[in-house]
Design a protein around this motif. Sequence first.
Motif, mmCIF file in Angstrom:
data_model
loop_
_atom_site.group_PDB
_atom_site.id
_atom_site.type_symbol
_atom_site.label_atom_id
_atom_site.label_comp_id
_atom_site.label_asym_id
_atom_site.label_seq_id
_atom_site.Cartn_x
_atom_site.Cartn_y
_atom_site.Cartn_z
ATOM 1 N N LEU A 33 0.841 -1.192 0.000
ATOM 2 C CA LEU A 33 0.000 0.000 0.000
ATOM 3 C C LEU A 33 0.879 1.246 0.000
ATOM 4 O O LEU A 33 1.964 1.252 0.577
ATOM 5 N N SER A 34 0.378 2.278 -0.639
ATOM 6 C CA SER A 34 1.038 3.580 -0.639
ATOM 7 C C SER A 34 0.061 4.643 -0.173
ATOM 8 O O SER A 34 -1.141 4.517 -0.376
ATOM 9 N N THR A 38 7.193 16.573 9.307
ATOM 10 C CA THR A 38 6.820 16.916 10.682
ATOM 11 C C THR A 38 5.597 16.131 11.165
ATOM 12 O O THR A 38 5.061 16.416 12.230
ATOM 13 N N TYR A 39 5.171 15.162 10.370
ATOM 14 C CA TYR A 39 3.991 14.370 10.707
ATOM 15 C C TYR A 39 4.357 12.912 10.988
ATOM 16 O O TYR A 39 5.114 12.292 10.227
ATOM 17 N N ALA A 40 3.795 12.370 12.079
ATOM 18 C CA ALA A 40 3.772 10.928 12.262
ATOM 19 C C ALA A 40 2.711 10.367 11.325
ATOM 20 O O ALA A 40 1.642 10.953 11.165
ATOM 21 N N MET A 41 3.021 9.229 10.728
ATOM 22 C CA MET A 41 2.115 8.620 9.763
ATOM 23 C C MET A 41 1.722 7.230 10.238
ATOM 24 O O MET A 41 2.552 6.494 10.783
ATOM 25 N N ARG A 42 0.478 6.882 10.028
ATOM 26 C CA ARG A 42 -0.024 5.596 10.525
ATOM 27 C C ARG A 42 -0.943 4.945 9.502
ATOM 28 O O ARG A 42 -1.567 5.634 8.696
ATOM 29 N N TRP A 43 -1.005 3.625 9.578
ATOM 30 C CA TRP A 43 -2.009 2.852 8.854
ATOM 31 C C TRP A 43 -2.985 2.263 9.857
ATOM 32 O O TRP A 43 -2.566 1.630 10.829
ATOM 33 N N TYR A 44 -4.242 2.462 9.615
ATOM 34 C CA TYR A 44 -5.314 1.827 10.380
ATOM 35 C C TYR A 44 -6.083 0.923 9.418
ATOM 36 O O TYR A 44 -5.991 1.063 8.203
ATOM 37 N N ARG A 45 -6.871 0.027 9.998
ATOM 38 C CA ARG A 45 -7.765 -0.779 9.173
ATOM 39 C C ARG A 45 -9.088 -0.980 9.906
ATOM 40 O O ARG A 45 -9.149 -0.931 11.130
ATOM 41 N N GLN A 46 -10.121 -1.204 9.098
ATOM 42 C CA GLN A 46 -11.441 -1.459 9.666
ATOM 43 C C GLN A 46 -12.111 -2.555 8.859
ATOM 44 O O GLN A 46 -12.358 -2.387 7.654
ATOM 45 N N ALA A 47 -12.392 -3.653 9.533
ATOM 46 C CA ALA A 47 -13.105 -4.765 8.920
ATOM 47 C C ALA A 47 -14.598 -4.590 9.169
ATOM 48 O O ALA A 47 -14.996 -3.903 10.125
ATOM 49 N N PRO A 48 -15.447 -5.201 8.351
ATOM 50 C CA PRO A 48 -16.891 -5.064 8.534
ATOM 51 C C PRO A 48 -17.321 -5.474 9.934
ATOM 52 O O PRO A 48 -16.927 -6.537 10.424
ATOM 53 N N THR A 58 5.490 10.303 0.897
ATOM 54 C CA THR A 58 4.739 9.055 0.771
ATOM 55 C C THR A 58 5.158 8.061 1.842
ATOM 56 O O THR A 58 6.336 8.002 2.212
ATOM 57 N N ILE A 59 4.172 7.321 2.336
ATOM 58 C CA ILE A 59 4.472 6.173 3.187
ATOM 59 C C ILE A 59 4.006 4.905 2.480
ATOM 60 O O ILE A 59 3.161 4.953 1.582
ATOM 61 N N TYR A 60 4.566 3.808 2.921
ATOM 62 C CA TYR A 60 4.268 2.513 2.319
ATOM 63 C C TYR A 60 3.956 1.509 3.423
ATOM 64 O O TYR A 60 4.428 1.641 4.548
ATOM 65 N N LEU A 61 3.175 0.509 3.084
ATOM 66 C CA LEU A 61 2.951 -0.617 3.972
ATOM 67 C C LEU A 61 3.135 -1.876 3.135
ATOM 68 O O LEU A 61 2.274 -2.198 2.307
ATOM 69 N N GLN A 62 4.258 -2.536 3.329
ATOM 70 C CA GLN A 62 4.510 -3.802 2.668
ATOM 71 C C GLN A 62 3.874 -4.899 3.507
ATOM 72 O O GLN A 62 4.223 -5.065 4.683
ATOM 73 N N MET A 63 2.946 -5.634 2.912
ATOM 74 C CA MET A 63 2.198 -6.653 3.632
ATOM 75 C C MET A 63 2.511 -8.016 3.019
ATOM 76 O O MET A 63 2.193 -8.256 1.841
ATOM 77 N N ASN A 64 3.133 -8.859 3.806
ATOM 78 C CA ASN A 64 3.496 -10.207 3.364
ATOM 79 C C ASN A 64 2.733 -11.249 4.175
ATOM 80 O O ASN A 64 2.183 -10.940 5.236
ATOM 81 N N SER A 65 2.725 -12.472 3.674
ATOM 82 C CA SER A 65 2.055 -13.583 4.376
ATOM 83 C C SER A 65 0.645 -13.192 4.794
ATOM 84 O O SER A 65 0.239 -13.407 5.943
ATOM 85 N N LEU A 66 -0.087 -12.628 3.874
ATOM 86 C CA LEU A 66 -1.422 -12.124 4.193
ATOM 87 C C LEU A 66 -2.372 -13.248 4.562
ATOM 88 O O LEU A 66 -2.298 -14.367 4.027
#
Length: 120
Positions: A20-21, A31-41, A77-85
């Motif tokens: 993800l990007s 100057t910003y902390a960056m985060r990824w959140y997720r929400q499942a149904p 830009t930030i990235y989230l490399q997701m393996n072994s999903l």
Amino acid sequence: QVQLVESGGGLVQPGGSLRLSCAASGIIFSTYAMRWYRQAPGKQRELVAGITHIGLPHYADSVKGRFTISRDNGKNTIYLQMNSLKPEDTAVYYCNAVSQTGATIGTAYWGQGTQVTVSS
């Protein structure tokens, strides 16, 4: 105008990978902390991973060893490399930015989200 635009979501089989990007504009990115959140149904939004404005990462226990967060201050830009999903990683993934300095400290912005579906 502040914009956070996520991309890279999609459908992937269990054990697969996605990256993800999140491209930011309208903020002083470094100057910003960056985060990824997720929400499942039917579930609350949860923090997946974050990276401080000085580049220190942190992860939810559920993704440690599988996901890697990184940032490129030159590309805003930030990235989230997701393996072994896993199927339980299925959710809408949101990018979040929180100011860490100056008069805007604590100000937060959200992206529109990108769907990740892990299924065979």
